[in-house]
Design a protein around this motif. Structure first.
Motif, PDB file in Angstrom:
ATOM      1  N   ARG B  93       0.838  -1.204   0.000  1.00  0.00           N
ATOM      2  CA  ARG B  93       0.000   0.000   0.000  1.00  0.00           C
ATOM      3  C   ARG B  93       0.872   1.253   0.000  1.00  0.00           C
ATOM      4  O   ARG B  93       0.596   2.222  -0.686  1.00  0.00           O
ATOM      5  N   LEU B  94       1.991   1.209   0.806  1.00  0.00           N
ATOM      6  CA  LEU B  94       2.893   2.365   0.858  1.00  0.00           C
ATOM      7  C   LEU B  94       3.567   2.607  -0.487  1.00  0.00           C
ATOM      8  O   LEU B  94       3.720   3.736  -0.956  1.00  0.00           O
ATOM      9  N   LEU B  95       3.942   1.488  -1.130  1.00  0.00           N
ATOM     10  CA  LEU B  95       4.593   1.581  -2.446  1.00  0.00           C
ATOM     11  C   LEU B  95       3.617   2.211  -3.458  1.00  0.00           C
ATOM     12  O   LEU B  95       3.991   3.081  -4.255  1.00  0.00           O
ATOM     13  N   ALA B  99       4.030   5.706  -5.585  1.00  0.00           N
ATOM     14  CA  ALA B  99       3.894   5.760  -7.055  1.00  0.00           C
ATOM     15  C   ALA B  99       2.871   6.813  -7.449  1.00  0.00           C
ATOM     16  O   ALA B  99       3.081   7.577  -8.406  1.00  0.00           O
ATOM     17  N   ALA B 100       1.788   6.893  -6.668  1.00  0.00           N
ATOM     18  CA  ALA B 100       0.741   7.875  -6.979  1.00  0.00           C
ATOM     19  C   ALA B 100       1.271   9.289  -6.829  1.00  0.00           C
ATOM     20  O   ALA B 100       1.010  10.161  -7.662  1.00  0.00           O
ATOM     21  N   VAL B 101       2.063   9.528  -5.741  1.00  0.00           N
ATOM     22  CA  VAL B 101       2.639  10.865  -5.499  1.00  0.00           C
ATOM     23  C   VAL B 101       3.569  11.233  -6.641  1.00  0.00           C
ATOM     24  O   VAL B 101       3.541  12.348  -7.177  1.00  0.00           O
ATOM     25  N   VAL B 106       4.827  14.382 -11.590  1.00  0.00           N
ATOM     26  CA  VAL B 106       5.198  14.446 -13.015  1.00  0.00           C
ATOM     27  C   VAL B 106       4.084  15.113 -13.814  1.00  0.00           C
ATOM     28  O   VAL B 106       4.312  15.996 -14.648  1.00  0.00           O
ATOM     29  N   GLY B 107       2.823  14.706 -13.508  1.00  0.00           N
ATOM     30  CA  GLY B 107       1.668  15.286 -14.204  1.00  0.00           C
ATOM     31  C   GLY B 107       1.587  16.781 -13.964  1.00  0.00           C
ATOM     32  O   GLY B 107       1.345  17.568 -14.875  1.00  0.00           O
TER      33      GLY B 107
END
Lengths: 198, 267
Positions: B93-95, B99-101, B106-107
């Motif tokens: 879940r932390l990983l 990745a979402a952050v 980048v977006g």
């Protein structure tokens, strides 16, 4: 955040009014129409996918609404007013009326016509064969163009054009009948069978 | 066009389903044949009345029907998403969170940098000409057949929420044929189709500003300003009033096109 639900809502929201107008024509009562619209939304959501080519088309929602109406018509006919016909039935309706597709339209006195149009149009519309009534409902209440109606009925656009032409012609003929009867009644008031505005 | 042909195409014409050349031909026939014009008028009355009958006043849309369904959907989706997420161990879940952050960062960087927008390389004039040519070549249909600018303006306002304000023409050389709603650069736009001396011309109105017209040449005359450009054999004229950009496109002169914007010079 639920982007798929938001995308679905953004897609459906502009079509609520038209779906409701259509549902009012397919269903017998406003309550049934509300149920029909709600069931349409739920079925649409279950099948909604941004990668599905049809999913963003207005006609797709009408296809679903019509399918729900068809299911209801089979299961509990009392809830449905316009019964969607299958293509074979519709072809029969059209062929029966196809002898003189472009014969002159019945002549009508314009002033008289406008006078009786309001109250007799509903009766003339209800007297149309179901298949004819449905293409008019899709075109006028659903505000669908011919290409969209072709998607809904799963037939070529040219067929839709001819069906609508014949449906409008049939409507005009019924209106002319009503006008003739109205004239007869007004000329001989008290004639049995001419009373009332049914 | 004969009366027989006119009657054959009449219903499709009134439904705005005929392609532009056939519409023009039928419109011309109606202008010269009182019998067919009368038929068209009766059919228009029936159509208008059908609209009233099939959209009764009490048929107010159940806006809350969609809200109710969306509440059901969101609640069901939220439960499903939470239960799926909790199936994973903590480190996964932390990983996922990391990745979402990273993706967001980048977006965001691309967004701030001002990434390329669709059609950014295409000028406004270019877009209007492409749209006009597409309308003619693809045989796109008009959704409203009308030579009445007031009726067409009202119809366009209802469909697009853009005040097209089509001008009343002072001479017969310029005729309104019909209208349709469309999109220009993703913005809702009002489209009207004209015939000027037998040649097709289009009118487009959409919400915008002079930033839309910065690549066009600005012309100020007699206290009024308009913009003009030429592209692929077409002339494009435009003006801005109350936050609405109005533009006209065709192969005719700038002055003739300005008449579609209600800006033609007298004489």
């Amino acid at each position: 955040m639920n982007s798929l639900a938001s995308a679905f809502e953004a897609f459906v929201a502009p079509h609520v009014r038209r779906l409701w107008a259509l549902a009012r024509q397919y269903a017998r009562t406003p309550e049934d129409a509300a149920d029909l619209v709600q069931e349409t939304f739920l079925r649409a959501w279950r099948n909604f996918s941004p990668t599905h080519e049809m999913a963003y088309r207005r006609a797709w929602l009408v296809v679903i609404l019509r399918n729900v109406a068809t299911d209801w018509g089979r299961a509990e006919r009392r809830r449905i007013r316009v019964t969607p016909l299958d293509d074979a039935e519709l072809t029969e309706v059209i062929l029966a009326d196809a002898t003189q597709p472009f014969a002159p339209l019945p002549a009508m006195d314009e002033a008289r016509f406008r006078e009786f149009l309001d109250d007799r149009l509903v009766a003339a519309l209800d007297a149309l064969p179901a298949g004819f009534r449905e293409v008019i409902v899709l075109s006028v209440a659903g505000e669908l163009n011919y290409r969209e109606i072709a998607e809904v009925l799963d037939c070529p656009v040219g067929t839709v054009m001819s069906r609508i032409g014949r449906a409008r012609r049939a409507l005009r003929e019924r209106l002319a009948d009503h006008a003739a009867k109205g004239r007869h009644c007004s000329q001989s008031s008290g004639t049995p069978g001419c009373g009332g505005s049914s | 066009m004969t009366c027989f042909e006119a009657r054959e195409y009449l219903f499709a014409f009134l439904d705005g389903e005929l392609d532009a050349p056939l519409s023009i031909e039928l419109q011309r026939h109606l202008e010269h044949c009182p019998e067919c014009a009368r038929e068209a008028e009766i059919e228009r009355s029936i159509r208008r009345q059908l609209g009233t009958v099939l959209n009764p006043q009490d048929a107010t849309a159940p806006q809350d029907a969609l809200a109710r369904v969306m509440a059901q959907i969101r609640s069901a989706e939220g439960r499903a998403r939470r239960s799926v997420w909790r199936r994973f161990p903590l480190h996964v879940r932390l990983l996922g969170l990391a990745a979402a952050v990273l993706l967001l960062a980048v977006g965001g960087w691309f967004a701030l940098r001002g990434g390329p927008r669709p059609e950014a390389n295409q000028s406004f004039a270019d877009l209007l000409v492409a749209d006009f040519q597409h309308f003619l070549e693809a045989g796109k249909s008009l959704q409203l057949q009308s030579s009445d600018p007031k009726e067409a303006s009202t119809w366009l306002l209802e469909r697009t929420h853009v005040a097209a304000a089509l001008p009343v023409m002072q001479h017969d050389r310029c005729k309104l044929v019909g209208a349709r709603s469309c999109k220009v650069s993703g913005r809702p736009a009002a489209f009207a189709f004209y015939e000027i001396g037998g040649e097709p011309a289009s009118f487009v109105a959409l919400a915008g500003s002079d930033a839309d017209l910065h690549e066009m040449q600005m012309v100020s005359e007699g206290g009024r300003t308009h913009w003009v450009d030429r592209c692929r054999g077409h002339t494009i004229v435009a003006c801005i009033t109350d936050g609405i950009v109005r533009a006209a496109v065709g192969r005719m002169s700038e002055q003739e096109l300005l008449s579609l914007l209600g800006m033609a010079h007298e004489g």
